[in-house]
Design a protein around this motif. Structure first.
Motif, short mmCIF file in Angstrom:
data_model
loop_
_atom_site.label_atom_id
_atom_site.label_comp_id
_atom_site.label_asym_id
_atom_site.label_seq_id
_atom_site.Cartn_x
_atom_site.Cartn_y
_atom_site.Cartn_z
N UNK A 9 0.82 -1.20 0.00
CA UNK A 9 0.00 0.00 0.00
C UNK A 9 0.85 1.25 0.00
N UNK A 10 1.99 1.22 0.71
CA UNK A 10 2.87 2.39 0.71
C UNK A 10 3.45 2.65 -0.67
N UNK A 11 3.86 1.56 -1.39
CA UNK A 11 4.38 1.74 -2.75
C UNK A 11 3.28 2.30 -3.67
N UNK A 12 2.06 1.78 -3.49
CA UNK A 12 0.95 2.27 -4.33
C UNK A 12 0.66 3.74 -4.05
N UNK A 13 0.77 4.16 -2.78
CA UNK A 13 0.54 5.56 -2.45
C UNK A 13 1.61 6.47 -3.02
N UNK A 15 3.22 5.95 -5.83
CA UNK A 15 2.96 6.07 -7.26
C UNK A 15 1.68 6.88 -7.53
N UNK A 16 0.67 6.69 -6.69
CA UNK A 16 -0.62 7.37 -6.89
C UNK A 16 -1.10 7.93 -5.56
N UNK A 17 -0.68 9.15 -5.21
CA UNK A 17 -1.02 9.71 -3.89
C UNK A 17 -2.52 9.89 -3.67
N UNK A 18 -3.31 9.94 -4.76
CA UNK A 18 -4.74 10.17 -4.58
C UNK A 18 -5.50 8.91 -4.14
#
Length: 258
Positions: A9-13, A15-18
């Motif tokens: 989830x941290x990596x996804x955030x 890449x895509x902070x929204x």
């Protein structure tokens, strides 16, 4: 419990902070819980979110000094009382709806009776006007036929006195046409304007509308076409003007000379 983001989830955030991750996690507490839904429940799925709707439900869970299994009698009594209350509430709701429906039907029946009284008065007035108009037109036709015959007779007498009848055959044709036309429009000869069907003709909705006192002539409700500037409103204003007809109508030319 507060949600701790995982590495994925941290990596996804990053890449895509929204993107959003859950703020809380549901963690078993280790306490028993009992939930009773007497009228059931349903869930509305809205894609990312869903909402659960319940009716007449109760729930119990373990307490420190009162675990759930030691309160079964109290719970059973509460469930029974809830069922009885539900039945009473349902019966009261049925009674309320029945009373509302009966009141609505009484109101509609009273409204229809009032409308029928007004409509019967309007029908009598419209019939009177309709018969007056028919009789007035018939009277004018008879008057016009008499005037045509008088005119043809005087014309023929003058032409005869001057010896023009034999010399002018077209004049004789004009006289014959005038007498034929007088017979065609004379209601005493044809009686076509005073038959039973015309006398008993049912007034139309537009004939009734000026006398309906604001009611619709076709259904027992207010006439919403009046006062909006439409054709019905205009017709109502014109129809309520006093009628200038009287037997003879000496101040107006006969219809066939207009």
């Amino acid at each position: 419990m507060p949600h701790v983001p995982t590495e994925a989830e941290q990596r996804a955030l990053r890449r895509s902070p929204w993107k959003q991750v859950p703020k809380f996690d549901s963690v078993p507490s280790g306490r028993l819980q009992l939930k009773i839904e007497r009228d059931g429940s349903h869930t509305v799925d809205l894609g990312r979110q869903s909402y659960r709707y319940e009716r007449n439900s109760d729930s119990w869970s373990d307490e420190k000094k009162k675990p759930l299994e030691r309160r079964l009698r109290v719970i059973a009594r509460a469930i029974k009382e809830g069922v009885v209350d539900d039945a009473d509430a349902l019966e009261r709701e049925k009674q309320r709806r029945t009373e509302e429906y009966e009141a609505y039907e009484r109101e509609r029946a009273a409204e229809r009776r009032a409308w029928e009284v007004v409509r019967e008065r309007a029908r009598a007035k419209a019939l009177l006007i309709q018969r007056e108009m028919i009789f007035a037109r018939t009277f004018e036709s008879w008057q016009g036929a008499q005037e045509l015959r008088d005119f043809a007779r005087q014309l023929e007498a003058e032409a005869t006195a001057k010896g023009l009848i034999e010399a002018r055959p077209r004049l004789q044709e004009w006289l014959e046409w005038a007498r034929t036309r007088a017979d065609e429009i004379d209601p005493i000869v044809t009686l076509q304007h005073l038959d039973d069907g015309v006398f008993d003709a049912e007034p139309s909705a537009d004939d009734l509308r000026p006398h309906m006192e604001g009611w619709d002539p076709s259904e027992p409700h207010k006439d919403y076409s009046i006062g909006r500037g439409g054709p019905h409103g205009e017709q109502t204003r014109q129809s309520t003007q006093p009628r200038a007809w009287h037997p003879g109508m000496r101040d107006q030319p006969s219809w066939w000379r207009r």
